[in-house]
Design an enzyme around this catalytic site. Structure first.
Site, PDB file in Angstrom:
ATOM      1  N   TYR A  96       0.845  -1.197   0.000  1.00 31.66           N
ATOM      2  CA  TYR A  96       0.000   0.000   0.000  1.00 31.66           C
ATOM      3  C   TYR A  96       0.879   1.244   0.000  1.00 31.66           C
ATOM      4  CZ  TYR A  96       0.870   0.948   4.970  1.00 31.66           C
ATOM      5  OH  TYR A  96       1.456   1.254   6.167  1.00 31.66           O
ATOM      6  N   CYS A  97       0.258   2.379  -0.310  1.00 35.39           N
ATOM      7  CA  CYS A  97       0.936   3.677  -0.268  1.00 35.39           C
ATOM      8  C   CYS A  97      -0.041   4.708   0.300  1.00 35.39           C
ATOM      9  CB  CYS A  97       1.452   4.074  -1.662  1.00 35.39           C
ATOM     10  SG  CYS A  97       0.151   4.318  -2.885  1.00 35.39           S
ATOM     11  N   ARG A  98      -0.059   5.910  -0.214  1.00 33.52           N
ATOM     12  CA  ARG A  98      -1.002   6.914   0.268  1.00 33.52           C
ATOM     13  C   ARG A  98      -2.344   6.796  -0.451  1.00 33.52           C
ATOM     14  NH1 ARG A  98      -3.403  11.490  -0.800  1.00 33.52           N
ATOM     15  NH2 ARG A  98      -2.436  11.742  -2.822  1.00 33.52           N
ATOM     16  N   GLY A 100      -2.691   4.826  -3.710  1.00 34.31           N
ATOM     17  CA  GLY A 100      -2.790   3.656  -4.573  1.00 34.31           C
ATOM     18  C   GLY A 100      -1.933   3.724  -5.819  1.00 34.31           C
ATOM     19  N   ILE A 124      -3.446   4.256   2.069  1.00 29.95           N
ATOM     20  CA  ILE A 124      -3.740   4.399   3.490  1.00 29.95           C
ATOM     21  C   ILE A 124      -4.882   5.386   3.717  1.00 29.95           C
ATOM     22  CG2 ILE A 124      -2.050   6.212   3.954  1.00 29.95           C
ATOM     23  CD1 ILE A 124      -1.354   4.582   6.557  1.00 29.95           C
TER      24      ILE A 124
END
Length: 136
Positions: A96-98, A100, A124
């Protein structure tokens, strides 16, 4: 003569299209990652064990708050070199990241490095649980 050439070219095109499609499909399946929603990813992790939860945001973003249990390898640092923190290429890796975007990029990079069980589950910003701050 021209008709014979066209006939031969047509025949060759037909023959080259008659390859083993099963192996082509298997290659395609093995060279991609699974994409699920944040909710689906969290549910899968409840049923899974021995996985790695990978946050691919920058170090400063990770330290501000991340999903508990995550390790941080920024997307920008994933290249063509082996990744010491990810030695088992068949282990489930939830990425995951911020939002996508970077997680999709990182997931493809991991697949390109030979990882076979990569699950990309967005950003996230869609996570509603408690965040952990700092480094573990």
């Amino acid at each position: 003569m021209k008709k014979l050439l066209i006939l031969c070219m047509t025949f060759l095109c037909i023959l080259t299209g008659c390859g083993n499609t099963d192996s082509a499909k298997n290659t395609e399946q093995n060279s991609s990652y699974q994409q699920v929603s944040m909710e689906e990813g969290l549910e899968l992790m409840k049923e899974d064990s021995g996985y790695i939860l990978l946050d691919v945001r920058r170090d400063d973003e990770f330290e501000e708050g991340h999903i508990p249990g995550a390790i941080n390898i920024p997307n920008e640092s994933i290249g063509t070199e082996e990744i010491a923190e990810l030695p088992d290429k068949s282990q489930a890796i939830y990425v995951y990241c911020r939002s996508g975007n970077r997680s999709k990029q990182a997931s493809q990079k991991l697949v390109d490095l030979g990882y076979t069980n990569v699950i990309e589950f967005g950003g996230i910003i869609d996570y509603s649980g408690e965040l952990e701050k700092g480094r573990q």
